[in-house]
Design a protein around this motif. Structure first.
Motif, PDB file in Angstrom:
ATOM      1  N   HIS A  15      -2.888  10.057   4.662  1.00 25.81           N
ATOM      2  CA  HIS A  15      -4.105   9.379   4.176  1.00 25.81           C
ATOM      3  C   HIS A  15      -5.088  10.641   3.515  1.00 25.81           C
ATOM      4  N   SER A  52      -5.273   6.520  -0.455  1.00 24.12           N
ATOM      5  CA  SER A  52      -5.344   5.029   0.573  1.00 24.12           C
ATOM      6  C   SER A  52      -4.330   4.875   1.317  1.00 24.12           C
ATOM      7  N   GLY A  53      -3.286   5.901   1.112  1.00 27.39           N
ATOM      8  CA  GLY A  53      -2.073   5.913   1.883  1.00 27.39           C
ATOM      9  C   GLY A  53      -0.806   5.880   1.336  1.00 27.39           C
ATOM     10  N   MET A  79      -9.745   7.785  -0.024  1.00 31.08           N
ATOM     11  CA  MET A  79      -8.998   6.462  -0.132  1.00 31.08           C
ATOM     12  C   MET A  79      -8.982   6.068  -1.776  1.00 31.08           C
TER      13      MET A  79
ATOM     14  N   VAL B  82      -2.828   2.367   7.904  1.00 30.90           N
ATOM     15  CA  VAL B  82      -4.180   2.688   8.188  1.00 30.90           C
ATOM     16  C   VAL B  82      -4.559   1.033   8.446  1.00 30.90           C
ATOM     17  N   HIS B  85      -7.853  -0.932   7.563  1.00 32.08           N
ATOM     18  CA  HIS B  85      -8.925  -0.300   6.524  1.00 32.08           C
ATOM     19  C   HIS B  85      -8.709  -1.032   5.102  1.00 32.08           C
ATOM     20  N   ASP B  87      -9.234  -0.359   2.116  1.00 32.27           N
ATOM     21  CA  ASP B  87      -8.454   0.312   1.061  1.00 32.27           C
ATOM     22  C   ASP B  87      -7.179   0.954   1.502  1.00 32.27           C
ATOM     23  N   GLY B  88      -6.816   0.485   2.551  1.00 32.89           N
ATOM     24  CA  GLY B  88      -5.383   0.876   3.004  1.00 32.89           C
ATOM     25  C   GLY B  88      -4.362   0.178   2.353  1.00 32.89           C
ATOM     26  N   VAL B  89      -3.224   0.819   2.149  1.00 32.16           N
ATOM     27  CA  VAL B  89      -1.915   0.082   1.950  1.00 32.16           C
ATOM     28  C   VAL B  89      -0.974   0.004   2.781  1.00 32.16           C
TER      29      VAL B  89
END
Lengths: 194, 115
Positions: A15, A52-53, A79, B82, B85, B87-89
């Protein structure tokens, strides 16, 4: 450096980090979760912002050894949507000047940070000046040949970090290839934005 | 004021406001209340190697991010995204977990002398 067929890093998550890879020799197979499968050769480089990942895999699936420089940077915003950009450094047309590969300059791959990564192929005995902001750090790495940075002599694969420098003037003793990176506005350890 | 901590191993973000429900850490759990032997769920980096990061200028608040985001669940022992979260994907469950890898690797080093 990944030696031999099948070595490298399996798919793993990140991230926020901005991952930069610069291929010096061999062939790098890069796979990421943005949907990109890329094959990079000498002179190619990429900027993969995990935001964001994102996951990626870095592999050498060829018989030849692979030499890559990896640089990690923190972005100025966390993010954000992941992104992948790729560039190429052409040694034939980029000799004799400090060529900005990554940074917010025309012709460079943009990055969400006050950060620059440059490469120089310089002639023997030539002097090159690199101007920097005293608040920013500079990291130098000699790929081939040798260089004098002020009073310091750097040989092949030597590196040095400079802080609070007003400018750098370096003289090449031999044909060599140098990268200079300047990282600006890092996230502060106390957590406050600079 | 809730704080956020960034993993220096992989960039994983622990947000006190959000916790990590998928990993058994409820929202609003303070960093100090997380066990010292906790490790980054993505890469196995020790708790001590995470650093506090500020909410950056112009960044949307947790509430704003929650409002625009469809939350995805991350489940299973190897879920390495994540978790929680907004905004996490989440792409899929992890096929590779550095923590497991490191533990195995350490065991091999200590017990076999192969390397």
């Amino acid at each position: 450096m990944f030696t031999g067929n099948g070595t490298g890093y399996n798919m793993h998550p990140h991230h926020n980090f901005i991952i930069v890879a610069i291929v010096l020799r061999g062939t790098l197979t890069h796979i990421n979760t943005i949907g990109k499968i890329d094959v990079l050769g000498p002179g190619d480089y990429y900027v993969f912002s995990a935001g964001s990942g994102g996951k990626h895999s870095e592999l050498n699936i060829e018989r030849e050894d692979l030499q890559v420089i990896y640089v990690w940077a923190l972005p100025d915003r966390l993010m954000t949507p992941p992104s992948y950009l790729r560039g190429h450094f052409d040694a034939a047309t980029s000799a004799d000047y400090i060529h900005c590969l990554i940074g917010n300059e025309p012709g460079s791959l943009p990055i969400r940070q006050d950060f620059k990564l440059a490469r120089l192929i310089g002639g023997a005995g030539r002097i090159y000046a690199y101007r920097t902001n005293p608040q920013h750090g500079v990291y130098l790495f000699v790929l081939e040949g040798a260089a004098e940075i002020g009073a310091t002599r750097l040989g092949r694969r030597d590196s040095m970090g400079l802080t609070q420098a007003r400018g750098i003037s370096d003289q090449l003793e031999d044909r060599r290839d140098r990268r200079a990176t300047a990282r600006h506005r890092p996230l502060r350890r106390d957590g406050r934005s600079p | 004021m809730f704080k956020r901590y960034l993993c220096l191993g992989c960039g994983f973000l622990y947000d006190e406001a959000l916790g990590l429900p998928e990993h058994g850490v409820t929202p609003r759990t303070r960093w100090a209340d997380i066990p010292v032997d906790w490790v980054c769920p993505d890469c196995g980096t020790a708790k001590s190697a995470l650093e506090v990061v500020a909410l950056l200028k112009g960044e949307p608040s947790v509430a704003q991010r929650r409002a625009r985001h469809t939350r995805l669940a991350s489940t299973g022992l190897n879920a390495s995204y994540v978790a929680g979260h907004p905004d996490g994907v989440i792409i899929r469950h992890s096929s590779f977990n550095f923590h497991d890898y490191q533990i195995r690797h350490r065991w091999i080093l200590q017990n076999t002398g192969i390397w």
